[in-house]
Design a protein around this motif. Structure first.
Motif, short mmCIF file in Angstrom:
data_model
loop_
_atom_site.label_atom_id
_atom_site.label_comp_id
_atom_site.label_asym_id
_atom_site.label_seq_id
_atom_site.Cartn_x
_atom_site.Cartn_y
_atom_site.Cartn_z
N THR A 1 -87.91 -5.31 -98.02
CA THR A 1 -86.62 -4.89 -98.56
C THR A 1 -86.16 -3.60 -97.89
O THR A 1 -84.97 -3.45 -97.53
N LEU A 2 -87.08 -2.67 -97.71
CA LEU A 2 -86.75 -1.40 -97.05
C LEU A 2 -86.32 -1.62 -95.60
O LEU A 2 -85.36 -1.01 -95.12
N GLU A 3 -87.04 -2.49 -94.90
CA GLU A 3 -86.70 -2.79 -93.50
C GLU A 3 -85.31 -3.43 -93.39
O GLU A 3 -84.53 -3.07 -92.51
N ILE A 4 -85.02 -4.38 -94.27
CA ILE A 4 -83.72 -5.05 -94.24
C ILE A 4 -82.60 -4.05 -94.56
O ILE A 4 -81.54 -4.06 -93.93
N ALA A 5 -82.84 -3.18 -95.52
CA ALA A 5 -81.84 -2.16 -95.87
C ALA A 5 -81.60 -1.22 -94.69
O ALA A 5 -80.45 -0.88 -94.38
N ALA A 6 -82.68 -0.80 -94.03
CA ALA A 6 -82.55 0.09 -92.88
C ALA A 6 -81.79 -0.58 -91.74
O ALA A 6 -80.93 0.03 -91.09
N LEU A 7 -82.09 -1.86 -91.50
CA LEU A 7 -81.37 -2.60 -90.46
C LEU A 7 -79.89 -2.73 -90.79
O LEU A 7 -79.03 -2.57 -89.91
N SER A 8 -79.58 -3.01 -92.04
CA SER A 8 -78.19 -3.17 -92.46
C SER A 8 -77.42 -1.86 -92.30
O SER A 8 -76.30 -1.84 -91.77
N ILE A 9 -78.02 -0.77 -92.75
CA ILE A 9 -77.37 0.54 -92.63
C ILE A 9 -77.21 0.93 -91.17
O ILE A 9 -76.18 1.46 -90.75
N GLY A 10 -78.23 0.66 -90.36
CA GLY A 10 -78.16 0.97 -88.93
C GLY A 10 -77.05 0.19 -88.24
O GLY A 10 -76.30 0.75 -87.42
N ASN A 11 -76.93 -1.09 -88.56
CA ASN A 11 -75.87 -1.91 -87.97
C ASN A 11 -74.49 -1.39 -88.37
O ASN A 11 -73.58 -1.32 -87.54
N LEU A 12 -74.34 -1.03 -89.64
CA LEU A 12 -73.05 -0.53 -90.13
C LEU A 12 -72.69 0.79 -89.45
O LEU A 12 -71.55 0.99 -89.01
N ALA A 13 -73.67 1.69 -89.33
CA ALA A 13 -73.42 2.98 -88.68
C ALA A 13 -73.04 2.79 -87.22
O ALA A 13 -72.13 3.47 -86.70
N LEU A 14 -73.72 1.87 -86.54
CA LEU A 14 -73.41 1.60 -85.13
C LEU A 14 -72.00 1.04 -84.98
O LEU A 14 -71.24 1.46 -84.08
N LEU A 15 -71.62 0.12 -85.85
CA LEU A 15 -70.28 -0.45 -85.77
C LEU A 15 -69.20 0.60 -86.03
O LEU A 15 -68.17 0.63 -85.36
N LEU A 16 -69.45 1.48 -86.99
CA LEU A 16 -68.47 2.54 -87.28
C LEU A 16 -68.35 3.51 -86.11
O LEU A 16 -67.24 3.95 -85.76
#
Length: 199
Positions: free
Chosen positions: A117-132
């Motif tokens: 769960t932590l890994e998926i959350a980190a990946l999701s946040i990382g993807n969002l930050a990169l897109l922004l």
């Protein structure tokens, strides 16, 4: 359907290209005026008509009505929003599927539920930050310049931002559509390979 490693890699690459092309790369160039300013904005379909520059002229939370010089421009903007929304849902769903596949694989490898769960959350946040970050970077051609206007101040139109020109930047929408085609082809090839393996 189980996908092999090569199929997943190709699908992941197409999804990454689709996400950037849909959510981060500029889709339109808008040219317009507000008060004594000329405004040129490059932005994605979802950022709105005053995405980057108007906040530099007025307060960021100050609402200014947006007008288009022609009905065709407004119609084009709405059509791009619908197309972008559909592609956005598709590519976001593809990313979600990849995250589910990755989480399932990690669980089968013995990782704890909390760690996954932590890994998926980190990946999701990382993807969002990169897109922004990419959204801001790819909008750098936007510009703001004072316009030469010899009319008296009382005659200068300041009630709304008026877009007088809209140009579609075709590369990002085309890449987003090509990414969809690549994902579908990859899945079909992967399914064919898995079926032939079973036979």
């Amino acid at each position: 359907m189980r996908l092999n490693r090569q199929t997943l890699e190709l699908f992941s690459l197409a999804t990454a290209i689709g996400l950037v092309a849909t959510f981060a790369a500029p889709w339109v160039e808008l040219r317009g005026t507000f008060a004594a300013w000329r405004i040129v904005e490059w932005h994605t379909f979802w950022r709105g008509d005053s995405a980057f520059l108007l906040a530099q002229v007025v307060a960021a939370n100050f609402y200014i009505p947006i007008e288009y010089a022609t009905l065709e421009m407004a119609t084009t903007s709405r059509a791009l929003a619908w197309l972008g929304g559909a592609l956005g849902v598709w590519h976001a769903g593809a990313l979600g599927a990849l995250l589910v596949i990755g989480a399932t694989a990690r669980r089968r490898a013995g990782a704890s539920r909390a760690r996954v769960t932590l890994e998926i959350a980190a990946l999701s946040i990382g993807n969002l930050a990169l897109l922004l970050a990419l959204t801001g970077l790819l909008a750098l051609p936007s510009s703001l310049a004072p316009k030469v206007d010899f009319r008296p101040g009382a005659e200068i139109h300041t009630d709304s931002l008026i877009w007088s020109g809209l140009t579609i930047l075709p590369i990002a929408p085309a890449l987003a559509l090509i990414a969809v085609a690549a994902q579908i082809i990859t899945l079909r090839i992967g399914r064919t390979k898995s079926d032939s393996t079973v036979l």
